[in-house]
Scaffold this motif. Sequence first.
Motif, PDB file in Angstrom:
ATOM      1  N   MET A   1       0.740  -1.172   0.092  1.00 27.52           N
ATOM      2  CA  MET A   1       0.208   0.112  -0.136  1.00 27.52           C
ATOM      3  C   MET A   1       0.667   1.480  -0.069  1.00 27.52           C
ATOM      4  SD  MET A   1      -3.323   0.706   0.260  1.00 27.52           S
ATOM      5  CE  MET A   1      -4.112   1.391   1.342  1.00 27.52           C
ATOM      6  N   GLU A   2       2.093   1.595   0.890  1.00 25.33           N
ATOM      7  CA  GLU A   2       3.041   2.522   0.789  1.00 25.33           C
ATOM      8  C   GLU A   2       3.329   2.498  -0.347  1.00 25.33           C
ATOM      9  OE1 GLU A   2       4.354   6.397   2.183  1.00 25.33           O
ATOM     10  OE2 GLU A   2       3.108   4.749   3.057  1.00 25.33           O
ATOM     11  N   GLU A   3       3.719   1.475  -1.101  1.00 28.34           N
ATOM     12  CA  GLU A   3       4.567   2.153  -2.503  1.00 28.34           C
ATOM     13  C   GLU A   3       4.006   2.781  -3.262  1.00 28.34           C
ATOM     14  OE1 GLU A   3       5.821  -2.507  -2.981  1.00 28.34           O
ATOM     15  OE2 GLU A   3       7.221  -2.667  -1.346  1.00 28.34           O
ATOM     16  N   ASP A   4       2.157   2.007  -3.879  1.00 35.13           N
ATOM     17  CA  ASP A   4       1.206   2.271  -3.954  1.00 35.13           C
ATOM     18  C   ASP A   4       1.282   3.600  -4.374  1.00 35.13           C
ATOM     19  OD1 ASP A   4       1.056  -0.042  -5.396  1.00 35.13           O
ATOM     20  OD2 ASP A   4      -1.003  -0.615  -4.295  1.00 35.13           O
ATOM     21  N   ALA A   5       1.092   3.931  -2.809  1.00 27.79           N
ATOM     22  CA  ALA A   5       1.027   5.780  -2.561  1.00 27.79           C
ATOM     23  C   ALA A   5       2.222   6.844  -3.073  1.00 27.79           C
ATOM     24  CB  ALA A   5       1.403   6.179  -1.386  1.00 27.79           C
ATOM     25  N   GLN A   6       3.731   5.572  -2.591  1.00 31.50           N
ATOM     26  CA  GLN A   6       4.442   6.647  -3.395  1.00 31.50           C
ATOM     27  C   GLN A   6       4.420   6.748  -5.056  1.00 31.50           C
ATOM     28  OE1 GLN A   6       7.995   4.423  -1.258  1.00 31.50           O
ATOM     29  NE2 GLN A   6       7.643   5.572   0.237  1.00 31.50           N
ATOM     30  N   ALA A   7       4.350   5.670  -5.673  1.00 31.83           N
ATOM     31  CA  ALA A   7       4.703   5.808  -6.510  1.00 31.83           C
ATOM     32  C   ALA A   7       3.395   6.766  -7.185  1.00 31.83           C
ATOM     33  CB  ALA A   7       4.213   4.424  -7.442  1.00 31.83           C
ATOM     34  N   PHE A   8       2.603   5.796  -7.137  1.00 32.13           N
ATOM     35  CA  PHE A   8       1.384   7.869  -7.132  1.00 32.13           C
ATOM     36  C   PHE A   8       1.829   9.309  -7.223  1.00 32.13           C
ATOM     37  CE2 PHE A   8      -2.141  10.439  -5.642  1.00 32.13           C
ATOM     38  CZ  PHE A   8      -2.576  10.311  -7.596  1.00 32.13           C
ATOM     39  N   ILE A   9       2.576   9.369  -6.173  1.00 34.17           N
ATOM     40  CA  ILE A   9       3.279  10.841  -6.061  1.00 34.17           C
ATOM     41  C   ILE A   9       3.898  11.030  -7.141  1.00 34.17           C
ATOM     42  CG2 ILE A   9       4.409  11.975  -4.173  1.00 34.17           C
ATOM     43  CD1 ILE A   9       1.754  12.090  -3.430  1.00 34.17           C
ATOM     44  N   ALA A  10       5.633   9.553  -7.083  1.00 32.22           N
ATOM     45  CA  ALA A  10       5.878  10.562  -8.344  1.00 32.22           C
ATOM     46  C   ALA A  10       5.311  10.456  -9.644  1.00 32.22           C
ATOM     47  CB  ALA A  10       6.923   8.740  -8.094  1.00 32.22           C
ATOM     48  N   GLU A  11       4.729   9.593  -9.744  1.00 31.90           N
ATOM     49  CA  GLU A  11       3.856   9.966 -11.216  1.00 31.90           C
ATOM     50  C   GLU A  11       3.295  10.861 -11.348  1.00 31.90           C
ATOM     51  OE1 GLU A  11       1.015  10.516 -13.919  1.00 31.90           O
ATOM     52  OE2 GLU A  11       0.410  10.243 -11.230  1.00 31.90           O
ATOM     53  N   LEU A  12       2.532  11.932 -10.314  1.00 30.76           N
ATOM     54  CA  LEU A  12       2.292  12.965 -10.026  1.00 30.76           C
ATOM     55  C   LEU A  12       3.624  14.521 -10.098  1.00 30.76           C
ATOM     56  CD1 LEU A  12      -0.833  13.164  -7.443  1.00 30.76           C
ATOM     57  CD2 LEU A  12      -0.823  12.935  -9.509  1.00 30.76           C
ATOM     58  N   GLU A  13       4.362  14.548  -9.804  1.00 28.72           N
ATOM     59  CA  GLU A  13       5.780  15.009  -9.912  1.00 28.72           C
ATOM     60  C   GLU A  13       6.302  14.544 -11.271  1.00 28.72           C
ATOM     61  OE1 GLU A  13       7.125  14.898  -5.154  1.00 28.72           O
ATOM     62  OE2 GLU A  13       7.678  13.281  -6.481  1.00 28.72           O
ATOM     63  N   THR A  14       6.120  13.593 -11.988  1.00 24.17           N
ATOM     64  CA  THR A  14       6.930  13.283 -13.374  1.00 24.17           C
ATOM     65  C   THR A  14       5.672  14.636 -14.614  1.00 24.17           C
ATOM     66  OG1 THR A  14       7.554  11.495 -12.380  1.00 24.17           O
ATOM     67  CG2 THR A  14       6.673  11.900 -15.035  1.00 24.17           C
ATOM     68  N   ARG A  15       4.124  13.987 -13.786  1.00 22.85           N
ATOM     69  CA  ARG A  15       3.347  14.968 -14.505  1.00 22.85           C
ATOM     70  C   ARG A  15       4.137  16.015 -14.915  1.00 22.85           C
ATOM     71  NH1 ARG A  15      -2.610  14.436 -13.468  1.00 22.85           N
ATOM     72  NH2 ARG A  15      -2.410  11.993 -12.725  1.00 22.85           N
ATOM     73  N   HIS A  16       4.026  16.906 -13.531  1.00 16.56           N
ATOM     74  CA  HIS A  16       3.890  18.439 -13.563  1.00 16.56           C
ATOM     75  C   HIS A  16       4.877  18.878 -13.044  1.00 16.56           C
ATOM     76  CE1 HIS A  16      -0.547  18.279 -12.604  1.00 16.56           C
ATOM     77  NE2 HIS A  16       0.331  17.429 -11.431  1.00 16.56           N
ATOM     78  N   GLU A  17       6.609  17.941 -13.781  1.00 16.80           N
ATOM     79  CA  GLU A  17       7.712  18.371 -13.244  1.00 16.80           C
ATOM     80  C   GLU A  17       8.121  18.899 -12.429  1.00 16.80           C
ATOM     81  OE1 GLU A  17       8.375  20.351 -17.122  1.00 16.80           O
ATOM     82  OE2 GLU A  17       7.938  18.557 -18.594  1.00 16.80           O
ATOM     83  N   ALA A  18       7.761  18.697 -11.316  1.00 15.47           N
ATOM     84  CA  ALA A  18       7.982  19.225 -10.163  1.00 15.47           C
ATOM     85  C   ALA A  18       7.242  18.411  -8.902  1.00 15.47           C
ATOM     86  CB  ALA A  18       7.641  20.934 -10.094  1.00 15.47           C
ATOM     87  N   PRO A  19       8.312  18.901  -7.361  1.00 17.47           N
ATOM     88  CA  PRO A  19       7.904  18.323  -6.464  1.00 17.47           C
ATOM     89  C   PRO A  19       5.922  18.499  -5.478  1.00 17.47           C
ATOM     90  CG  PRO A  19       9.594  19.472  -6.255  1.00 17.47           C
ATOM     91  CD  PRO A  19       8.957  19.390  -7.502  1.00 17.47           C
ATOM     92  N   LEU A  20       5.464  17.717  -5.233  1.00 14.10           N
ATOM     93  CA  LEU A  20       4.625  18.591  -4.718  1.00 14.10           C
ATOM     94  C   LEU A  20       5.162  19.153  -3.214  1.00 14.10           C
ATOM     95  CD1 LEU A  20       2.921  16.099  -6.209  1.00 14.10           C
ATOM     96  CD2 LEU A  20       1.904  15.821  -4.407  1.00 14.10           C
ATOM     97  N   THR A  21       4.727  20.038  -2.836  1.00 15.10           N
ATOM     98  CA  THR A  21       5.154  20.827  -1.895  1.00 15.10           C
ATOM     99  C   THR A  21       3.864  20.928  -0.433  1.00 15.10           C
ATOM    100  OG1 THR A  21       4.321  22.915  -2.801  1.00 15.10           O
ATOM    101  CG2 THR A  21       6.593  22.508  -2.651  1.00 15.10           C
ATOM    102  N   TRP A  22       2.757  20.309  -0.969  1.00  9.56           N
ATOM    103  CA  TRP A  22       1.766  20.352   0.116  1.00  9.56           C
ATOM    104  C   TRP A  22       0.916  19.186  -0.470  1.00  9.56           C
ATOM    105  CZ3 TRP A  22      -2.921  21.362  -0.055  1.00  9.56           C
ATOM    106  CH2 TRP A  22      -4.276  21.696   1.427  1.00  9.56           C
ATOM    107  N   LYS A  23       0.005  18.412   0.413  1.00 10.57           N
ATOM    108  CA  LYS A  23      -0.629  17.424  -0.403  1.00 10.57           C
ATOM    109  C   LYS A  23      -1.395  17.122   1.264  1.00 10.57           C
ATOM    110  CE  LYS A  23       2.277  13.511  -0.173  1.00 10.57           C
ATOM    111  NZ  LYS A  23       3.649  14.141   0.892  1.00 10.57           N
ATOM    112  N   THR A  24      -3.114  17.229   0.847  1.00  6.78           N
ATOM    113  CA  THR A  24      -3.991  16.393   2.290  1.00  6.78           C
ATOM    114  C   THR A  24      -5.162  15.522   1.279  1.00  6.78           C
ATOM    115  OG1 THR A  24      -5.117  16.955   4.103  1.00  6.78           O
ATOM    116  CG2 THR A  24      -5.182  17.927   1.913  1.00  6.78           C
TER     117      THR A  24
END
Length: 157
Positions: A1-24
Motif C-alpha cells: 500500500m505504501e509503495e502504491d502511494a509513493q508511486a502515485f506521488i512520483a507519477e504526479l511529480e513527473t506529470r507536473h515536472e516539480a515536487p509536490l510541496t503540500w498534500k492532503t
Amino acid sequence: MEEDAQAFIAELETRHEAPLTWKTYATWYGNNHEVFREFGVFFYRCKNAFYFEDFERNPTLFGINLKPKKAKGPFIKFEGSFHLDEVQDTRPIPKTLAFKIIEGRRDVTSVRNSNLLDRVFRQMVEMVTLKNGTVHFFELMDRKQFVKELQHGNKEE
C-alpha cells in the motif's frame, strides 16, 4: 500500500515536472458547477497551483470489500486545478449551505460569513472562490495549513 502511494506521488511529480510541496485529502468536495464527490478528492500543491482528483471507491467494512446493492455506472474520473493568482477569496462555510449551492438551490453571492455558532455546531467546509466565478468546496482536515499555503504562495510572486 505504501509503495502504491509513493508511486502515485512520483507519477504526479513527473506529470507536473516539480515536487509536490503540500498534500492532503479533502474528505468531501463540490463546486458551483454541480460537481459533487461525497468521498472527497486528493488535494495537493505543485509549484504555484493546487490540483485535485478523485478515485474510484469501493465500499468496505473493516477493510473488507462489500458488493454494492445497486449496480452502479462506470466510474468517471474528475480532476481540476487552480492557480494561486486565480483565488479571490477563501473562507469556511457550513457544509449544508455548500451542498445547496452545489445543487443550485442557493446563490453563492448570498453567502454570509460564518459566525462562532456555525463553527462550533455545524460541519464546515472551505469555500474557495476564484476570480472567474468558479467556487470549490473542500472539507479539509487542516484548514490553517491550506490558508498558509495560499499566503506563502502569494508572497513568492
